[in-house]
Each structure stands twice: as structure tokens, then as C-alpha cells.
Design a protein around this motif. Structure first.
Motif, mmCIF file in Angstrom:
data_model
loop_
_atom_site.group_PDB
_atom_site.id
_atom_site.type_symbol
_atom_site.label_atom_id
_atom_site.label_comp_id
_atom_site.label_asym_id
_atom_site.label_seq_id
_atom_site.Cartn_x
_atom_site.Cartn_y
_atom_site.Cartn_z
ATOM 1 N N SER A 40 1.618 -14.859 14.951
ATOM 2 C CA SER A 40 1.231 -13.618 15.616
ATOM 3 C C SER A 40 0.471 -12.697 14.667
ATOM 4 O O SER A 40 -0.559 -12.118 15.031
ATOM 5 C CB SER A 40 2.479 -12.907 16.149
ATOM 6 N N VAL A 62 4.955 -21.379 28.299
ATOM 7 C CA VAL A 62 4.710 -20.010 28.759
ATOM 8 C C VAL A 62 4.707 -19.047 27.577
ATOM 9 O O VAL A 62 3.813 -18.199 27.445
ATOM 10 C CB VAL A 62 5.777 -19.581 29.792
ATOM 11 N N GLN A 63 5.695 -19.171 26.689
ATOM 12 C CA GLN A 63 5.738 -18.332 25.492
ATOM 13 C C GLN A 63 4.520 -18.571 24.607
ATOM 14 O O GLN A 63 3.971 -17.637 24.023
ATOM 15 C CB GLN A 63 7.022 -18.623 24.696
ATOM 16 N N ASN A 65 1.486 -19.482 25.496
ATOM 17 C CA ASN A 65 0.309 -18.826 26.074
ATOM 18 C C ASN A 65 0.324 -17.327 25.805
ATOM 19 O O ASN A 65 -0.718 -16.709 25.563
ATOM 20 C CB ASN A 65 0.243 -19.094 27.579
ATOM 21 N N GLU A 66 1.507 -16.726 25.851
ATOM 22 C CA GLU A 66 1.631 -15.291 25.563
ATOM 23 C C GLU A 66 1.348 -15.008 24.092
ATOM 24 O O GLU A 66 0.787 -13.978 23.737
ATOM 25 C CB GLU A 66 3.034 -14.803 25.929
ATOM 26 N N ASN A 69 -2.908 -16.286 23.326
ATOM 27 C CA ASN A 69 -3.819 -15.423 24.098
ATOM 28 C C ASN A 69 -5.271 -15.600 23.642
ATOM 29 O O ASN A 69 -6.042 -14.655 23.585
ATOM 30 C CB ASN A 69 -3.396 -13.960 23.976
#
Length: 264
Positions: A40, A62-63, A65-66, A69
Motif C-alpha cells: 500500500s 476482493v481485498q 482489488n481494493e 486499484n
């Protein structure tokens, strides 16, 4: 989505080399990042991710992709592959291959009129470099410069010990001579932490453009700094030893400068 289940996969073998070998990191211009926070922070720091690998039992698509980004190739990996690549004992299920930055002096851009810079000459231990980068991040210095580096910045031990602060700092490397020339061209005062011909650090004015220079505990700073310094500074010692760990010394000096600047 592509999936890799075998640790013997050729691409996975390449990533192991990327993790273990500085030569491979330099040759490819890429490096391996492990951990959610680290990935991140790398994204936030403007690093381009080439590939993200994830172990779905620890980190979902899903995590993922978040987190990313961005347009990045993603590969699902098995537990065996993840264990082959993971460097840390704690597991989070995410790794990424990122492009290295040039980290040249010419890339540095100072947003503040009177920048505060931390220079470390020839630090060898990745743990010390990581600790210095954490200190620099905490103080929000304008740049960290490594003179005569003994290890490449993208060593996984530096990434780990800096808890991702490798990506939050503006960093450059160069020779001592190049850095001194750069600082003088920018009219930045040089304060060298040297025992000889020095004054107590807190007696100096660090509110103007300032570079604080620290060396290793074993050999200190080279004579070139003493010849080109604005002032040599010292942290007074009250015990039996005459030196501190380089990251501790850097923290004391940098935060004195921040105190003088009212932590701005």
C-alpha cells in the motif's frame, strides 16, 4: 486469472532470485515487496507494480482489488509457493513485484523553502538503514540521502526493517563528493556529526536549509565531510562510551531540528 501452484515454476524461481540476489534486482530493475502495508505504501509512494501475487486463503481477490486499484497483473498462488517467496514469519498473503526508482540526486524536489535533509554515509546494516528511514518518515524530512551505499535500497531486510518507510521517503544515493557538491549548489548548510572540532548539537540553528550528516559507529564520517562542513556537531556523552547507534544519533539530531522548526 492466472494461478501458479508449483514452487518449481520458472517464474517463481526468478522471484526467489529477485528476493535473494542484489545482482538480480539491479539487472531487472525490479524488486519484491511483501505485506499489505508495504504494498500500500509503495503504491502511495508512486512505485509502479508489475505483478501482484496473493494466497487466497489469507487475502481475498476482493481485498486485492481494493489494495491495488491500478492496472496490475495478478496471480493467485498456492500455500507452497507463498511460503517459498515469503520473507517474514508473519503471513499476510500478499507480495508484489515493483519497478525500482533511479534514486538519483537530480530527482530530488524540495517542497519546503528551507529543506531538512538526513544524510547517512556508508551504512552497512539493513536494520540501521531501515531504522533511519523510519526516523526520517516520523520527522517528515524532505529527503534521505545515502552516501557510498554498501547495500542496495531494495534489499528485503531494508523494506522489512523500515516497515515500508522506504516508500514514504524521498531517497537518493551518490558518492560523498557528489552529495557535498549537490548540497553546496543548493546552498544547504552541512552539519556533520563528528567528534573532532565539534560543538554541542543544540547550540546550532537548524531552521535554515539544513543537511544533518551521520556516519557509522565503527569509522564515523570521512574527512571529506570535515573539510566541507558548515559546523561539526556532537551529542554530549555522559557515560563510558563515545558513540551511539547511527539511527539513534540521527533521531536525536533530526528531532532537535524539528523542535527548532516548531515541528513544521
Amino acid at each position: 486469472m492466472k494461478a501458479i501452484t508449483s514452487p518449481q515454476n520458472n517464474y517463481i524461481k526468478q522471484l526467489v532470485q529477485l528476493k535473494d540476489k542484489s545482482r538480480e534486482r539491479k539487472k531487472t530493475g525490479t524488486f519484491l515487496i511483501e505485506g499489505i502495508r508495504e504494498v500500500s505504501l509503495a503504491i502511495k509512494g508512486g512505485y509502479k507494480l508489475k505483478t501482484v501475487l496473493f494466497y487466497p486463503e489469507l487475502y481475498s481477490e476482493v481485498q486485492l482489488n481494493e489494495l491495488t486499484n491500478q492496472q496490475t497483473d495478478c496471480i493467485e498462488i498456492s500455500k507452497e509457493v507463498y511460503q517459498k517467496l515469503a520473507y517474514r514469519d508473519t503471513t499476510e498473503g500478499v507480495l508484489a513485484v515493483a519497478k525500482s526508482k533511479t534514486n538519483s540526486l537530480g530527482d530530488l524536489v524540495f517542497k519546503n523553502e528551507n529543506p531538512l535533509i538526513l544524510v547517512a554515509e556508508a551504512p552497512e546494516k539493513p536494520g540501521n538503514i531501515g531504522a533511519i528511514l523510519r526516523t526520517a518518515d516520523a520527522a517528515n524530512v524532505d529527503a534521505v540521502i545515502i552516501a557510498n551505499p554498501k547495500t542496495d535500497l531494495y534489499n528485503p531486510n531494508i523494506i522489512r526493517s523500515s516497515v515500508g518507510c522506504l516508500f514514504t521517503n524521498q531517497i537518493a544515493t551518490g558518492t560523498t563528493s557528489e552529495i557535498i557538491e549537490f548540497l553546496k549548489e543548493k546552498n544547504i548548510n552541512i552539519y556533520s556529526a563528528i567528534l573532532q572540532e565539534s560543538v554541542d548539537y543544540h547550540t546550532q540553528d537548524f531552521t535554515k536549509s539544513t543537511a544533518i550528516i551521520v556516519g557509522t559507529e565503527a569509522v564515523g564520517l570521512s574527512n571529506e565531510w570535515r573539510k566541507n562542513t558548515t559546523k561539526n556537531i556532537i551529542i554530549p556523552m555522559q557515560g563510558e562510551i563515545d558513540s551511539l547507534n547511527v539511527s539513534v544519533a540521527a533521531g536525536i539530531l533530526i528531532f532537535e531540528a524539528k523542535r527548532q522548526r516548531n515541528f513544521k
